[in-house]
Design an enzyme around this catalytic site. Sequence first.
Site, PDB file in Angstrom:
ATOM      1  N   THR A  71      96.807  -7.157 -18.735  1.00  0.00           N
ATOM      2  CA  THR A  71      96.008  -8.309 -19.169  1.00  0.00           C
ATOM      3  C   THR A  71      95.173  -8.860 -18.015  1.00  0.00           C
ATOM      4  OG1 THR A  71      97.503  -8.928 -20.958  1.00  0.00           O
ATOM      5  CG2 THR A  71      96.111 -10.664 -20.067  1.00  0.00           C
ATOM      6  N   ALA A 199     103.294  -1.312 -15.843  1.00  0.00           N
ATOM      7  CA  ALA A 199     104.524  -0.561 -15.600  1.00  0.00           C
ATOM      8  C   ALA A 199     105.525  -0.664 -16.738  1.00  0.00           C
ATOM      9  CB  ALA A 199     105.176  -1.040 -14.305  1.00  0.00           C
ATOM     10  N   HIS A 200     105.562  -1.825 -17.407  1.00  0.00           N
ATOM     11  CA  HIS A 200     106.628  -2.033 -18.394  1.00  0.00           C
ATOM     12  C   HIS A 200     106.438  -1.226 -19.673  1.00  0.00           C
ATOM     13  CE1 HIS A 200     104.826  -4.948 -21.397  1.00  0.00           C
ATOM     14  NE2 HIS A 200     103.912  -4.974 -20.445  1.00  0.00           N
ATOM     15  N   THR A 239     100.342 -12.547  -2.431  1.00  0.00           N
ATOM     16  CA  THR A 239     101.445 -11.806  -1.828  1.00  0.00           C
ATOM     17  C   THR A 239     101.848 -10.628  -2.706  1.00  0.00           C
ATOM     18  OG1 THR A 239     102.274 -13.838  -0.808  1.00  0.00           O
ATOM     19  CG2 THR A 239     103.825 -11.999  -1.002  1.00  0.00           C
ATOM     20  N   CYS A 322     101.537  -9.361 -28.579  1.00  0.00           N
ATOM     21  CA  CYS A 322     100.765 -10.559 -28.223  1.00  0.00           C
ATOM     22  C   CYS A 322     100.354 -11.374 -29.445  1.00  0.00           C
ATOM     23  CB  CYS A 322      99.523 -10.167 -27.423  1.00  0.00           C
ATOM     24  SG  CYS A 322      98.335  -9.179 -28.343  1.00  0.00           S
TER      25      CYS A 322
END
Length: 389
Positions: A71, A199-200, A239, A322
């Site tokens: 997203t 990744a999920h 980060t 979603c």
Amino acid sequence: MIYLDNNATTRIDDAVLDAMLPFLKEEYGNASSLQHKLGRTAHQAIEKSRSSIANYFGASSKEIYFTSGATESINMVLRGIFERYQSIGKHIITTKSEHKAVLTTLEILTKKGAEITYLPLDNQGNINLSDLENSIRPETILVCLMQANNETGVIHPLAKIAEIISSKDVLLFSDTTQAIGKYAFDYAKSGIDICCFSAHKLHGPKGIGGLYIKRKTRPIQIEPLITGGKQENSLRGGTYNTPSIVGMGKAFELISLKYQEQTAELRNYFENRILQEIEDTAVHASHADRLCNTTNILFKHVKSAELMPKLINIAVSSGSACVSGDRDPSHVLTAMGIAAEDALCSLRFSLSKFITKEELDVAIEDIKSAVQKIRKDSPIWQLYKSGVL
């Protein structure tokens, strides 16, 4: 719980979790703190993951950028391309079956002057390539087409699409989130300029994803969405999420054609039994090129909102995660010309490498029982069977 909602998210692979754990405990350094060993170790782990992902795409490590997920990647590309290329034009081409992250972002861009062409779909979810070619204008800056649909599994022929637009000086961006790891595809030779991933969706952790941005003679210009430090070559500040990046790299390393073949066999087995054993059912886009793990099934006159609560031991959805809380019919199915009534009576089942034939057998029996009970108590079903409807 029999989990058949893998297009929403997947169970993390044990090997992925094992790879992540050291960077949540012992190796907790900030990857940008190169002055000490903990920071350098984190940095090296990130670059190893970047290399693993680049290998999958047949790309250079310098072409891979990390984000929080698809997203964010979609927002970065659509907003960033529109911002940088307005001197050329404001025209973008897509379809109504894209993920809501695309459609909602494009709606926002129209308020800023973007012109959007939505290509029509046939009843199998395919676009007409002639429509695409005829839609490209001198002021077209981007074609945005997902590689595989998250609700139906329909695969767009991206290599052919890239051929059409290659001579038009137009960028091709594809949401490849659902497709990665589910069928063989040569990204490096496909002609795609930019693609995104999470990744999920492939047994990695949530909250991490990225972009493959092809290096070209004329570098692709994207305005950063998140500014801060100089991370990701100043394209995405913040980060580094080292444990999740490490997990994503491992998830890409674990992709195997063996699992794709097994999943396809089980998906076909599941579909065939449902169609044979439950009357008045149909698979949407059954004649299209589809992902090996995805099937979207119509149960005539059985509302998905009524069916799902009865499947207490099965995780399944009526569409994209979603928008699963919406009462409206699937925007993907209606874009294919499916009647709203039928769209509301459809369920998406999405398998993974962890599913077993035994689990599918149990799921099929539960689905049969639930459908029969709902229909038995339904006046609409009785009218339908008597020929009144």
